[in-house]
Enzyme design. Sequence first.
Site, PDB file in Angstrom:
ATOM      1  N   CYS A 115     -36.528 -11.500 -49.772  1.00  0.00           N
ATOM      2  CA  CYS A 115     -35.793 -11.852 -51.006  1.00  0.00           C
ATOM      3  C   CYS A 115     -34.662 -10.893 -51.316  1.00  0.00           C
ATOM      4  O   CYS A 115     -33.777 -11.219 -52.098  1.00  0.00           O
ATOM      5  CB  CYS A 115     -36.722 -11.843 -52.208  1.00  0.00           C
ATOM      6  SG  CYS A 115     -38.257 -12.710 -52.011  1.00  0.00           S
TER       7      CYS A 115
HETATM    8  O1  KQY Z   1     -38.465 -13.922 -54.418  1.00  0.00           O
HETATM    9  C1  KQY Z   1     -37.306 -14.001 -54.620  1.00  0.00           C
HETATM   10  N1  KQY Z   1     -36.514 -14.639 -53.789  1.00  0.00           N
HETATM   11  C2  KQY Z   1     -36.700 -13.460 -55.837  1.00  0.00           C
HETATM   12  C3  KQY Z   1     -37.663 -12.942 -56.791  1.00  0.00           C
HETATM   13  C4  KQY Z   1     -36.998 -12.736 -58.105  1.00  0.00           C
HETATM   14  C5  KQY Z   1     -37.863 -12.029 -59.032  1.00  0.00           C
HETATM   15  C6  KQY Z   1     -37.126 -11.575 -60.228  1.00  0.00           C
HETATM   16  N2  KQY Z   1     -37.927 -10.761 -61.060  1.00  0.00           N
END
Ligand code: KQY
Length: 365
Positions: free
Chosen positions: A356
């Site tokens: 992420c």
């Molecule tokens: O998992 C993701 N692609 C992003 C997670 C975002 C979390 C924000 N607190």
Amino acid sequence: MSKLLTSTPAADGFAMPAEWAPHTGTWMIWPERPDNWRLGGKPAQAAYAAVATAIAETEPLTMGVSPAQYQNARRVLPPHIRVVEIANNDSWIRDSGPTFVLDGKGGVCGVDWIFNAWGGLEGGLYFPWDQDELVAQKVLEIERVDRYKAPLVLEGGSIHVDGEGTLLTTEECLLNPNRNPSLTKEEIEKQLQAHLGIRHTIWLERGVYNDETSGHVDNIACFARPGLVLLSWTDDISDPQYERSKDCFDRLSKAKDAKGRSLEVVKLHQPGPLFETAEEAAGVDHVEGSQPREPGLRLAASYVNFYIANGAIIMPLLDPKRDGAAAEILAKAFPDRKVKGIDAREILLGGGNIHCITQQQPAGR
Ligand code: KQY
């Protein structure tokens, strides 16, 4: 200069390559917001620096950073990591960054999706998200890569491709009314085809339990090569994750990819289960409207949330009892890459993991 293109990538012969295709580099954004990252982001910054340093061993790494954190990030990161100022609301470039597409003739373009902080005012994680919304455009401008603006709310973590025409995603996220409420499933598939050059979509139902992204696919399943899918798994039928992973397993076992192949599904046993401690929760600033961090919160922990760099797999270390087995499975799935583990609990506490916080820029010409 980066031109805004008015057609679509597929119409111009572009498609999203698989993550394992060669990269010219990787992008990240430096974490700092104190209502998401504990202790003013300092432990998360150390984890991000470790991820960046590991990736930079195999390919160029660029860290985007707010003006306020520029000097700090520049001091903490090794000199061969490029640090550029990019204002942002948080540090999830998988979701706020561009999706790069290639035409197979050396051309590279970027898709700039609409970003609404994982659900906008209907369950999104913070307000405003105006600076995140500009991240993709800024990255493409810096790289002088032309840009398609897609009329679709979408985060990069909600899609995976095999580079041969197949896309993997979840209904929980893409069909969530807080993303594209006016579009049907078929219309969403058409947009994915037009912007990613894919021909076939495999729909999983739900992602990881308690995942605050509305079940991003990149936390539950991914391709390791065409025809091979890694799936986050638990054998514990009393765990709320079990039903979710079982349903994914059943769907994947029946699915065919764009080339008509059946899929081999390899189970990657989840860490834990893991929970936020009282000390960790106490370090996060409380801000009305932001995602609350309470002691005992079940964390959406998964080994599937790794990154495929040139020559290396950068995997999260999350649970000493399970890390070794996960690393072995990844080493077998990617025999030509070195598996490098990074202590990733601090990234997990922010709501995601290594996949992420990274965005690959595939090599064109
Ligand atoms: O998992 C993701 N692609 C992003 C997670 C975002 C979390 C924000 N607190």
